[in-house]
Design an enzyme around this catalytic site. Structure first.
Site, PDB file in Angstrom:
ATOM      1  N   SER A 132     -10.231 -11.050  -1.461  1.00  0.00           N
ATOM      2  CA  SER A 132      -9.274 -11.401  -0.421  1.00  0.00           C
ATOM      3  C   SER A 132      -9.471 -12.861  -0.001  1.00  0.00           C
ATOM      4  O   SER A 132      -9.216 -13.756  -0.800  1.00  0.00           O
ATOM      5  CB  SER A 132      -9.412 -10.430   0.754  1.00  0.00           C
ATOM      6  OG  SER A 132      -8.355 -10.586   1.668  1.00  0.00           O
ATOM      7  N   HIS A 174      -3.682  -9.718  -2.445  1.00  0.00           N
ATOM      8  CA  HIS A 174      -2.854  -8.625  -1.895  1.00  0.00           C
ATOM      9  C   HIS A 174      -1.416  -8.835  -2.374  1.00  0.00           C
ATOM     10  O   HIS A 174      -0.453  -8.648  -1.610  1.00  0.00           O
ATOM     11  CB  HIS A 174      -2.901  -8.622  -0.368  1.00  0.00           C
ATOM     12  CG  HIS A 174      -4.275  -8.521   0.211  1.00  0.00           C
ATOM     13  ND1 HIS A 174      -4.972  -7.330   0.293  1.00  0.00           N
ATOM     14  CD2 HIS A 174      -5.089  -9.471   0.740  1.00  0.00           C
ATOM     15  CE1 HIS A 174      -6.158  -7.549   0.862  1.00  0.00           C
ATOM     16  NE2 HIS A 174      -6.257  -8.842   1.129  1.00  0.00           N
ATOM     17  N   GLU A 201      -4.096  -5.820  -5.172  1.00  0.00           N
ATOM     18  CA  GLU A 201      -5.259  -5.149  -4.596  1.00  0.00           C
ATOM     19  C   GLU A 201      -5.963  -4.280  -5.643  1.00  0.00           C
ATOM     20  O   GLU A 201      -5.345  -3.789  -6.580  1.00  0.00           O
ATOM     21  CB  GLU A 201      -4.825  -4.301  -3.400  1.00  0.00           C
ATOM     22  CG  GLU A 201      -4.335  -5.134  -2.231  1.00  0.00           C
ATOM     23  CD  GLU A 201      -3.872  -4.316  -1.045  1.00  0.00           C
ATOM     24  OE1 GLU A 201      -3.860  -3.070  -1.156  1.00  0.00           O
ATOM     25  OE2 GLU A 201      -3.532  -4.909  -0.003  1.00  0.00           O
TER      26      GLU A 201
END
Length: 280
Positions: A132, A174, A201
């Site tokens: 992330s 994401h 993801e």
């Protein structure tokens, strides 16, 4: 493509990776870090909950068999010159950046002794991983923040200095889950960089030298604007729609590889069907 490191190993994760089941991605990080002899440091600069987040990764990495796992908690730039932290990085076989806020990573670490030490170890072949926010910082110029689920425009994305482990590209995470194609294209044209990578993801780009392999449940979307025939970025205001013609789009699922130097999918023993779709 600026990629001269010959020992570089990066595991760049799109976020929300499996931590409870088979842990395919984190398992690969531990394996590349030395398996049962791995010495992993967890960089928690991105998160405001460093102990909670760090201990969660400690549990996963120890369950997978890593020999030694420790947290490097840097709440300020002064912490990034700690002799304890520098010694831990010097002995590490894997360095892992957690999620959170990517701007916190660069504001605390970039240009510090710890930053220099991690880059030195990366050049020596130590595995650098990030999920992330920890993935967003991998380029030399990163997406700091931006809007999702929108068409490309200059005003939807803010760029800033990254950590520079994979220079000359733009990375977003994401990706499919938050509809970020528009902001990746915007970032790519604003930078400008040649390649943009959108990582889903529970999916990772595993970089070895000048190529990467996709692992995980989703895909890596590659936007290559090196042969684009037209862009209107010099002719529009910041809230007006961006146009790009002649760019390439590659959608790469688990097991597919990509040549970073030549900017081409590696299709040996792979079906050609979904390899390349022209955009514009």
């Amino acid at each position: 493509m600026a990629a001269t490191e010959t020992k570089r190993q990066l595991v760049i994760i799109g976020g929300a990776e499996d931590k409870e089941g088979d842990c395919q991605i984190l398992r690969e990080f531990v394996r590349r870090s030395g398996g049962t002899k791995a010495r992993i440091v967890i960089m928690t600069a991105a998160t405001e909950l460093p102990r909670e987040v760090g201990e969660n990764y400690i549990r996963v990495f120890e369950r997978l068999g890593a020999e030694n796992v420790r947290i490097i908690d840097t709440e300020s730039r002064e912490d990034a010159s700690s002799s304890t932290a520098l010694e831990a990085v010097d002995k590490a076989t894997g360095v892992f950046f957690t999620g959170g806020d990517q701007a916190r990573i660069t504001s605390i670490l970039k240009g510090t002794e710890l930053d220099t030490a991690i880059h030195k170890r990366c050049a020596e072949g130590v595995v650098i991983g990030g999920t992330s926010a920890g993935a967003a910082v991998m380029p030399d110029v990163m997406i700091v923040e931006g809007d999702s689920e929108t068409n490309p425009r200059i005003d939807i994305v803010d760029m800033g200095p990254g950590m520079g482990f994979l220079p000359g590209v733009v990375i977003d995470q994401h990706f499919s889950q938050r509809g970020r194609l528009g902001r990746l294209i915007s970032a790519l044209l604003i930078e400008p960089a040649v390649l943009g990578f959108g990582i889903d993801e529970n999916t990772a780009m595993v970089v070895t030298d000048n190529q990467f392999e996709v692992i995980g449940q989703g895909c890596v979307t590659v936007v290559d604007e090196s042969e684009a025939t037209h862009s209107n970025i010099d002719d529009i205001l910041k809230d007006e729609p961006l146009a790009i013609c002649g760019a390439k789009l590659h959608i790469l699922p688990n097991g597919y590889k990509f040549d970073l130097k030549n900017r081409k999918p590696i299709l040996d023993n792979q079906p050609v069907a979904n390899a390349s779709v022209p955009v514009g």
